[in-house]
Design an enzyme around this catalytic site. Structure first.
Site, PDB file in Angstrom:
ATOM      1  N   CYS A  33       0.418  -0.611  -0.097  1.00 32.93           N
ATOM      2  CA  CYS A  33      -0.050  -0.139   0.075  1.00 32.93           C
ATOM      3  C   CYS A  33       0.510   1.423  -0.364  1.00 32.93           C
ATOM      4  CB  CYS A  33      -1.024  -0.247   1.064  1.00 32.93           C
ATOM      5  SG  CYS A  33       0.178   0.287   2.854  1.00 32.93           S
ATOM      6  N   CYS A 102       1.207  -4.157   7.461  1.00 28.82           N
ATOM      7  CA  CYS A 102       1.603  -3.191   8.893  1.00 28.82           C
ATOM      8  C   CYS A 102       2.660  -3.325   9.678  1.00 28.82           C
ATOM      9  CB  CYS A 102       0.668  -2.698   9.114  1.00 28.82           C
ATOM     10  SG  CYS A 102      -0.381  -1.954   7.843  1.00 28.82           S
TER      11      CYS A 102
END
Lengths: 125, 394
Positions: A33, A102
């Site tokens: 991302c 993440c």
């Protein structure tokens, strides 16, 4: 979507900001991302004496950065290397499945900083 | 005291207007009959459905017979792409060519891609310029002998760009006058209904999709205008409702709500100038107070309620969450906030870099937005961006 603990770390991140004269830096980017994480470490007696981060990214990226700095601080380099993304996610209560990468990014940043520290030591000595 | 809720995501959905809700209410409890039945209870429901159909036809300036109710605008869009292409296969056994813009809603892109993947149609995605506008000359060049369907959205949901539908309609009319196999022209007008002329005669469209919940009506109801004579197969086969084109017992309260909401759009049109003024205040305020912020898209050819801004060094989802903590609700095209983890295809098509999309926020105003709302956003936003930039080190 996010747990209270994730939001807490997002709103009041620990160990945030650039470090002056770090012993090593680990910089990683998320190919998925586009988030970017930078982890700074200071090492003494084979332990992480100080740690801080800079993260350009989403709520989960900021919280996992904050969390991993809390978890790594004071640990020996060997132990810090062993922190997994599941450990980070668990400490945060819960992460949405789509945000697990993440936590992985935070782990990779820490590992890279530690590896870079090892390399810099090898060249100095 | 808790901060009042400031809703700036009217392009995502709108609150149901109170008068609309009141018109719908009886059709849950008292007038609950099935419109297909012949006793008076059913007949009243059927009358309500036909009344709403008339309200929509009035708005679009078409015949009531040309209005079909669906469950959503996504359904209407899907119906167009599948239905027209299937009909041409059925009638002519020919593979057609579809042209859509590269910033269409996914409800148009996904079925068109499905056709392409399964070798049922050829597909051209028309590029847009940096303002999100298609070029008429590019469209004309893309038209082939077997082009049978062109779908261009009236106003874009993310960037607010208004496409020259009338000019496209005129161009297609001209081309069609010289060929036997006509091109069908569809527009997704979901975001346009509140603000723009939707007279289908003026626009020159054969098909037009619209939705209830973007115009202060209920969710779960949409409509499709199908110009008489347009080749399209039925969407849902069964009990034969909607002139045998879309079976299934009618969503009577939803239909009543959609009709009433579209009737009320005219009242809202008087508010367009004040919404635009507030929107411009928001844009000017942000660009003045927040360094390294960038306005995206066209200002002139844009819906009056849409502002789209990128903040360098601050990620969109984080901005949305920060604003949400202060009871301000907006949206972002950042990859982080999408299920696919890829940036919005619309922003990419406009030529925004990955980082610009990553750092983008969409504000969409509506009829309940006040000057105080905008003042409050302008007050808190600079601090939020500053904090996130501090975290990112940018």
């Amino acid at each position: 979507m996010y747990s209270k603990k994730v939001i807490k770390h997002f709103q009041n991140p620990s160990n945030m900001g650039k470090m002056k004269n770090p012993d090593a830096v680990g910089k990683v980017g998320n190919p998925k991302c586009g988030d970017i994480m930078k982890l700074y470490i200071k090492v003494k007696d084979n332990k992480i004496k100080d740690i801080s981060f800079e993260t350009m990214g989403c709520v989960a990226a900021i919280s996992t950065s904050s969390m991993i700095t809390d978890m790594a601080k004071g640990k020996t380099l060997d132990k810090a290397m062993k922190i997994s993304y599941n450990d980070v996610a668990e400490e945060l209560g819960k992460l949405p499945p789509i945000k697990m990468h993440c936590a992985n990014l935070a782990v990779k940043a820490l590992q890279k900083a530690i590896k870079n520290y090892g390399c810099s030591k090898a060249t100095t000595h | 005291m808790a901060q009042k809720q400031i809703y700036l995501d009217y392009a995502a959905t709108t609150p149901v207007d109170l008068t609309v809700f009141k018109k719908m209410q009886p059709y849950f409890f008292e007038q609950y009959g099935n419109p297909s039945t012949i006793y008076s209870l059913g007949e009243k429901a059927s009358q309500a459905v036909e009344n709403a159909r008339g309200q929509i036809a009035d708005f679009l300036k078409c015949s009531s017979n040309e209005i079909y109710f669906t469950g959503s605008a996504s359904e209407s869009d899907n119906w167009v792409i599948y239905g027209v292409i299937d009909k041409i296969w059925e009638q002519e056994n020919k593979k057609s060519h579809i042209i859509i813009s590269s910033i269409e809603h996914k409800a148009v892109i996904a079925p068109a891609r499905y056709h392409e993947k399964n070798n049922l149609a050829e597909l051209t995605l028309l590029p847009v310029n940096e303002y999100g506008l298609i070029e008429l000359t590019e469209l004309e060049k893309a038209i082939k002998n077997n082009t049978r369907l062109i779908s261009i959205m009236y106003a874009n949901s993310e960037i607010g760009t208004i496409q020259p539908i009338r000019e496209i309609g005129e161009l297609i009319r001209k081309i069609n006058s010289k060929r036997k196999e006509k091109i069908i022209f569809h527009t997704d007008a979901v975001q346009a209904v509140n603000y723009l002329d939707c007279n289908v005669q003026n626009l020159g469209v054969d098909l037009l999709s619209l939705s209830g919940h973007k115009i202060y009506g209920p969710k779960g109801i949409g409509a499709l205008y199908i110009k008489k004579g347009t080749p399209i197969v039925s969407l849902i086969r069964g009990g034969g409702q909607e002139k045998d084109m879309r079976s299934g017992t009618e969503n009577v309260p939803g239909i009543v709500g959609l009709g009433e909401a579209i009737k009320k759009v005219r009242d809202c049109k008087t508010k367009i100038q004040s919404i635009k003024k507030l929107r411009n205040k928001l844009i000017t305020g942000i660009l003045k107070d927040i360094p390294d912020s960038q306005f995206n898209g066209s200002l002139g050819k844009r819906l009056p309620n849409n502002a789209h801004i990128s903040f360098r060094g601050a990620e969109g989802e984080s901005i949305v969450m920060e604003l949400s903590q202060r009871n301000i609700f907006v949206s972002t095209g950042s990859a982080c906030a999408s299920n696919s983890l890829s940036p919005s295809h619309v922003l990419t098509a406009l030529g925004l870099s990955h980082e610009q999309s990553h750092c983008s926020v969409r504000f969409t105003l509506g009829k309940h937005t006040t000057n105080n709302d905008i003042d409050f956003v302008l007050k808190v936003l600079p601090g939020i961006i500053k904090r996130l930039r501090k975290i990112s080190g940018k």
